[in-house]
Enzyme design. Structure first.
Site, PDB file in Angstrom:
ATOM      1  N   LYS A   1       2.689   9.744   8.461  1.00 40.27           N
ATOM      2  CA  LYS A   1       1.997   9.271   9.670  1.00 40.27           C
ATOM      3  C   LYS A   1       2.525   9.852  10.992  1.00 40.27           C
ATOM      4  O   LYS A   1       2.114  10.924  11.396  1.00 40.27           O
ATOM      5  CB  LYS A   1       2.008   7.752   9.689  1.00 40.27           C
ATOM      6  CG  LYS A   1       1.064   7.166   8.601  1.00 40.27           C
ATOM      7  CD  LYS A   1       0.758   5.731   8.868  1.00 40.27           C
ATOM      8  CE  LYS A   1      -0.156   5.104   7.829  1.00 40.27           C
ATOM      9  NZ  LYS A   1      -1.561   5.390   8.028  1.00 40.27           N
TER      10      LYS A   1
ATOM     11  N   ASP B   1       9.216   2.414   1.665  1.00 38.90           N
ATOM     12  CA  ASP B   1       8.065   3.142   2.192  1.00 38.90           C
ATOM     13  C   ASP B   1       7.968   2.808   3.678  1.00 38.90           C
ATOM     14  O   ASP B   1       7.488   1.743   4.054  1.00 38.90           O
ATOM     15  CB  ASP B   1       6.807   2.714   1.423  1.00 38.90           C
ATOM     16  CG  ASP B   1       5.547   3.397   1.928  1.00 38.90           C
ATOM     17  OD1 ASP B   1       5.560   3.891   3.078  1.00 38.90           O
ATOM     18  OD2 ASP B   1       4.550   3.414   1.188  1.00 38.90           O
TER      19      ASP B   1
ATOM     20  N   PHE C   1       0.858  -1.189   0.000  1.00 34.71           N
ATOM     21  CA  PHE C   1       0.000   0.000   0.000  1.00 34.71           C
ATOM     22  C   PHE C   1       0.888   1.230   0.000  1.00 34.71           C
ATOM     23  O   PHE C   1       1.765   1.365   0.854  1.00 34.71           O
ATOM     24  CB  PHE C   1      -0.928   0.016   1.218  1.00 34.71           C
ATOM     25  CG  PHE C   1      -1.948   1.121   1.140  1.00 34.71           C
ATOM     26  CD1 PHE C   1      -3.159   0.927   0.488  1.00 34.71           C
ATOM     27  CD2 PHE C   1      -1.681   2.374   1.684  1.00 34.71           C
ATOM     28  CE1 PHE C   1      -4.087   1.965   0.377  1.00 34.71           C
ATOM     29  CE2 PHE C   1      -2.600   3.414   1.572  1.00 34.71           C
ATOM     30  CZ  PHE C   1      -3.804   3.211   0.926  1.00 34.71           C
TER      31      PHE C   1
HETATM   32  C1  LIG Z   1       2.858   2.181   3.923  1.00 32.40           C
HETATM   33  C2  LIG Z   1       1.968   3.336   3.551  1.00 32.40           C
HETATM   34  N1  LIG Z   1       2.314   4.131   2.532  1.00 32.40           N
HETATM   35  C3  LIG Z   1       1.563   5.179   2.181  1.00 32.40           C
HETATM   36  C4  LIG Z   1       0.385   5.475   2.824  1.00 32.40           C
HETATM   37  C5  LIG Z   1      -0.443   6.644   2.386  1.00 32.40           C
HETATM   38  O1  LIG Z   1      -0.338   7.679   3.324  1.00 32.40           O
HETATM   39  P1  LIG Z   1      -1.404   8.866   3.330  1.00 32.40           P
HETATM   40  O2  LIG Z   1      -2.715   8.267   3.698  1.00 32.40           O
HETATM   41  O3  LIG Z   1      -0.862   9.823   4.369  1.00 32.40           O
HETATM   42  O4  LIG Z   1      -1.402   9.465   1.965  1.00 32.40           O
HETATM   43  C6  LIG Z   1      -0.022   4.656   3.883  1.00 32.40           C
HETATM   44  C7  LIG Z   1      -1.297   4.910   4.572  1.00 32.40           C
HETATM   45  O5  LIG Z   1      -1.862   4.060   5.205  1.00 32.40           O
HETATM   46  C8  LIG Z   1       0.789   3.564   4.260  1.00 32.40           C
HETATM   47  O6  LIG Z   1       0.446   2.743   5.262  1.00 32.40           O
END
Ligand SMILES: Cc1ncc(COP(=O)(O)O)c(C=O)c1O
Length: 399
Positions: A252, A223, A138
């Site tokens: 986050k 990520d 994700f």
């Molecule tokens: C691993 C990861 N990358 C990216 C995101 C996307 O972040 P945002 O919701 O702040 O755009 C999330 C959100 O849950 C995530 O868990």
């Protein structure tokens, strides 16, 4: 205000992109939150792995008050002291040399994708731009990051999707090896898949990816939006593996709930961004980075990654005992630090509701897993109370 009325207006006036719990939260302190009817809950969602320092942390509140009353926003046309200090601290505490600030995880990943593509073009052929990502991962909801998210359920209806992404199974080095070709710019991967089910890869996975990327002359982008900031028991999850990436994305927990994103990179990679190539109006503003600086400083001073490692072991031990006891409805437990999941053979939605009704807020992940991501300040007694609630809820479940 009357809660029933509020939920009706919510149903009527908000776009229904989220399946919301039928409560409205109005106050928080540490690991606890209260709803609009005064009911107290243990918050094991952590705002989806955001509130690492818990709710209303005095140092965070102090910085917000002070910075809001001093200077909120000026734009990146000027030097911003808080932004510089936060970037410096992030670099001192990681592999990185430079940082670009944005406002969310998706934007941090957009930046990583743009950076990797530009680097690849300047260090290879002009058609190098493909990013390899992992099934079940994700990376966000913007068009590029939702395409990087190799889960078709997030794509439906949004086609045409941007090109330049290749998907391979998670935790499969051979598949990555086969997928790399002359058009590949980078591999983008979560060290542990969060939304996808708290999937922890084998110990040799990240080192193996690092090796494959080095051999092919491509970039490794991690990520760490969910796994970073101490959640897995180290400041960055890659520190468990003995290798470092070329690019890392954060969001986050970086400002404990104030919107922020960050893309970190080595000098070599970051150097492809020159004035005008990328930007953000709000990104890294005085307020968000002042809070981020307080959060990271507090996290380090209070040794919260170490605390998360110990508390996480306790949480996983307790969850494993509950899983054994209810093995007909709970089939597996996994995680690292304070990011934990339990696979269920009963609908996870019922377990989430059951927990909420008994005063515990929890998350889901993957197809049918319960996910726990409490603040890193949580103590063992609070973990015990939370796991007891899960225990009681599973007691009432049928497989
Ligand atoms: C691993 C990861 N990358 C990216 C995101 C996307 O972040 P945002 O919701 O702040 O755009 C999330 C959100 O849950 C995530 O868990």
């Amino acid at each position: 205000m009357d809660t029933k009325q509020l939920l009706e207006w919510s149903d009527k006036h908000l776009m229904t992109t989220a399946k919301r719990n039928p409560i409205a939260l109005v106050r928080g302190e540490g690991v606890r939150v209260w709803d609009s009817d005064g009911v107290e809950y243990l918050d094991f969602t952590g705002g989806i792995a955001v509130t690492a320092l818990g709710h209303s942390h005095p140092r965070v509140v102090g910085t917000m008050r002070e910075q809001a009353a001093t200077l909120l926003h000026v734009s990146n046309l000027f030097h911003i002291p808080q932004q510089v200090h936060l970037a410096k601290l992030l670099c001192e505490r990681s592999f990185a040399d430079r940082v670009f600030f944005s406002n969310s995880g998706a934007e941090a990943n957009e930046t990583a994708i743009k950076l990797a593509r530009k680097w690849a073009k300047e260090h290879g052929a002009s058609d190098r731009g493909d990013i390899i990502t992992m099934r079940g991962g994700f990376h966000g909801r913007t068009l590029a990051t939702v395409t990087a998210t190799a889960q078709e359920k997030y794509h439906h209806g949004f086609e045409p999707l941007p090109g330049g992404f290749k998907y391979v199974p998670f935790n499969d080095l051979r598949a990555v090896e086969r997928a790399i070709d002359s058009r590949t710019a980078a591999v983008l991967v979560e060290p542990i898949q969060g939304e996808g089910g708290v999937n922890v890869p084998d110990d040799d996975y990240l080192p193996g990816l690092r090796k494959l990327c080095d051999e092919a002359g491509i970039l490794l982008a991690l990520d760490e939006i969910q796994t970073g900031m101490g959640r897995t028991g180290k400041l960055w999850a890659y520190e468990h593996t003995g290798v470092a990436p070329d690019i890392m994305t954060l969001a986050k927990a970086l400002a404990n709930g104030v919107p922020i994103g960050a893309t970190l990179a080595t000098e070599d990679v970051a150097s492809v961004f020159t004035p005008g190539t990328h930007g953000s109006t709000f990104g890294g503003n005085s307020f968000a980075t002042a809070v981020g600086l307080t959060v990271l400083t507090t996290l380090l001073e209070e040794r919260l990654p170490e605390r998360a490692a110990a508390a996480g072991r306790h949480l996983l031990d307790r969850l494993a005992a509950v899983q054994k006891k209810h093995s007909a409805v709970a089939t597996a437990v996994r995680g690292r630090g304070l990011l934990a999941a339990m696979d269920l053979a009963t609908p996870v939605g019922n377990v989430v509701s059951g927990c909420r009704e008994r005063g515990l807020l929890v998350l889901t992940a993957g197809d049918n897993a319960l996910r726990l991501a409490p603040p890193l300040i949580v103590d063992n007694a609070t973990i015990d109370r939370a796991v007891e609630i899960v225990d009681r809820v599973l007691q009432d479940c049928r497989p």
